[in-house]
Motif scaffolding. Structure first.
Motif, PDB file in Angstrom:
ATOM      1  N   ASN A   1       1.212  -1.341  -0.055  1.00 43.16           N
ATOM      2  CA  ASN A   1      -0.174   0.073  -0.460  1.00 43.16           C
ATOM      3  C   ASN A   1       0.579   1.085   0.111  1.00 43.16           C
ATOM      4  O   ASN A   1       0.228   2.347  -0.369  1.00 43.16           O
TER       5      ASN A   1
ATOM      6  N   PHE B   1      -5.254  -0.550  -9.572  1.00 46.52           N
ATOM      7  CA  PHE B   1      -3.961   0.369  -8.785  1.00 46.52           C
ATOM      8  C   PHE B   1      -3.384   0.721 -10.343  1.00 46.52           C
ATOM      9  O   PHE B   1      -2.434   1.977 -10.269  1.00 46.52           O
TER      10      PHE B   1
ATOM     11  N   PHE C   1      -3.304   5.532  -5.247  1.00 45.99           N
ATOM     12  CA  PHE C   1      -2.716   4.010  -5.230  1.00 45.99           C
ATOM     13  C   PHE C   1      -1.038   4.268  -5.330  1.00 45.99           C
ATOM     14  O   PHE C   1      -0.801   4.851  -6.556  1.00 45.99           O
TER      15      PHE C   1
ATOM     16  N   THR D   1       1.920   2.853  -6.319  1.00 46.47           N
ATOM     17  CA  THR D   1       2.522   1.805  -7.519  1.00 46.47           C
ATOM     18  C   THR D   1       4.667   2.172  -7.464  1.00 46.47           C
ATOM     19  O   THR D   1       4.770   2.762  -6.939  1.00 46.47           O
TER      20      THR D   1
END
Length: 426
Positions: free
Chosen positions: A212, A253, A266, A268
């Motif tokens: 996360n 995401f 989100f 990444t």
């Protein structure tokens, strides 16, 4: 007939005090976890080391550990008596990493002759600062030395009086590990395919990890990096090419290939040029050396990182795993929880039936009968709350154990002598 079950935890403490044994844990030094591999697996022993200042040359750190191909993790706290800037020195042969105040300041995980590294940090008098050292020995000489210098402190090995043992981390493959930031539990399994990892994770009550934020990714990389360079995570675009989702939630995401776009809100962390779907790559791995992500074909095998939102308990035992006794002997079996949270509760079972009074870590059955033969398990619970039922220990009861003849004893003595000679040669 009344069963003769008795729990010895309290009496063991009493007898320890009466015999002059140490009733309290050592409070100075660092906790050392000694592993039988270079990747922090196969935990062989733990002990408190008053200092980390070793030159084993071509020898072994302790009995049960080889001269080569081992690793050690030291955890604890360093507490200065004066405030100011302190410089920490590490001399290592071979690989080493150092964390000060939860931050990695030395990362030299490689084969090398004795090499010195240093890092500086401002410390406050009387305030414990977390410290951790990961070390591995490949072949040849084995050296690991920790020193410091600072206000009123000339360069020297850090004395035990400035060190306090930590709780340790545990086997990187055998145990669940608790992330102090999100309080989730993580375990590495494998190697296996992504699909097999997903199935096993679900059977364990978890899922392939969802990352996360950067802090979670970094924590995972630092924890599992000794085991492997890469591991599967829950990210995939199996259902629809270019639509990347987290397996646990099904939430999208990322959309597209390397030139795609993240979904707002989100996190990444794709490596440069990834994901690229170069060979029908529909699942993601995390590079544990950098924390970056890469897409990979589902048929490939890698380690997998399992995450659990609920509490998980690690334990050793039951020990012994299998015992054969003759009638009226006493049976003892023990479990040891690893790094539990809060108060621990126990309930022993025989053949899945609760044992009245079997509520401590050690169970003793006095004067066993045939009825006592069977499988013994223990349910362990802590305050996370987490509950685990242990694997089974087997008790076999016979009328009388066979006695060794004089010839048998002589053969046993010869076998032991040959085994000892072979170990010396090795």
């Amino acid at each position: 007939m009344m069963r003769k079950y008795f729990i010895m935890g309290i009496l063991m403490c009493i007898f320890g005090l009466a015999s002059g044994g140490r009733a309290t844990a050592q409070t100075e030094g660092l906790l050392g976890e000694y592993y039988g591999t270079v990747n922090m697996t196969e935990l062989r022993a733990t002990r408190i080391d008053s200092q980390v200042f070793f030159d084993w040359q071509n020898g072994s750190p302790l009995s049960g550990l080889g001269m080569d191909y081992f690793s050690i993790c030291w955890t604890g706290f360093v507490t200065p008596v004066e405030s100011g800037i302190y410089t920490f020195y590490l001399t290592s042969d071979d690989g080493v990493r150092l964390w000060l105040d939860e931050t990695m300041v030395v990362n030299q995980w490689k084969g090398q002759s004795p090499t010195e590294y240093s890092a500086s940090l401002t410390l406050e008098a009387g305030q414990p600062c977390p410290i951790r050292i990961d070390y591995y020995e490949n072949t040849g000489g084995a050296v690991i030395k920790l020193e410091w210098e600072g206000p009123g402190q000339t360069r020297s090995a850090i004395a035990a009086e400035y060190l306090t043992p930590g709780a340790g981390i545990g086997d990187r493959l055998l145990y669940w590990h608790r992330n102090p930031h999100n309080l989730h539990y993580y375990k590495m399994i494998g190697p296996m395919t992504w699909a097999a990892g997903k199935a096993q994770a679900e059977a364990m009550g978890g899922y392939l990890t969802t990352i996360n934020d950067a802090a979670e990714g970094q924590w995972l990389a630092e924890l599992f990096r000794p085991v492997s360079d890469a591991a599967f995570i829950g990210a995939n675009d199996i259902a629809e090419e270019g639509t990347w989702v987290w397996d646990q939630t099904g939430e999208t995401f990322w959309n597209g290939l390397a030139d795609g776009t993240p979904v707002p809100g989100f996190y990444t962390n794709w490596n440069s040029g990834e994901p690229n779907d170069s060979s029908d790559e529909d699942v993601a791995t995390i590079y544990l050396t950098s924390g970056l992500w890469n897409d990979l074909n589902v048929a490939r095998e890698r380690y997998c990182i399992v995450e659990s939102d609920i509490g998980q308990l690690n334990y050793d035992g039951p020990s012994p795993a299998r015992t054969t006794l003759q009638l009226e002997d006493a049976y003892e079996v023990t479990v040891t929880p690893r790094q539990p949270v809060g108060v621990v509760q126990y309930q022993w079972y025989k053949d899945n039936t609760p044992i009245s009074g079997g509520t401590l870590a050690k169970l003793i059955v006095f004067q066993v009968s045939y009825e006592d033969a069977g499988l013994y398990t223990c349910q362990i619970t802590d305050e996370t709350p987490a509950t685990v039922r242990t694997r089974a220990a087997e008790l076999i009861v016979v009328k009388k154990l066979p006695a060794l003849s004089v010839t048998g004893l002589a053969c046993l003595a010869t076998l032991l002598a040959v085994t000892a000679a072979m170990r010396k040669r090795a």
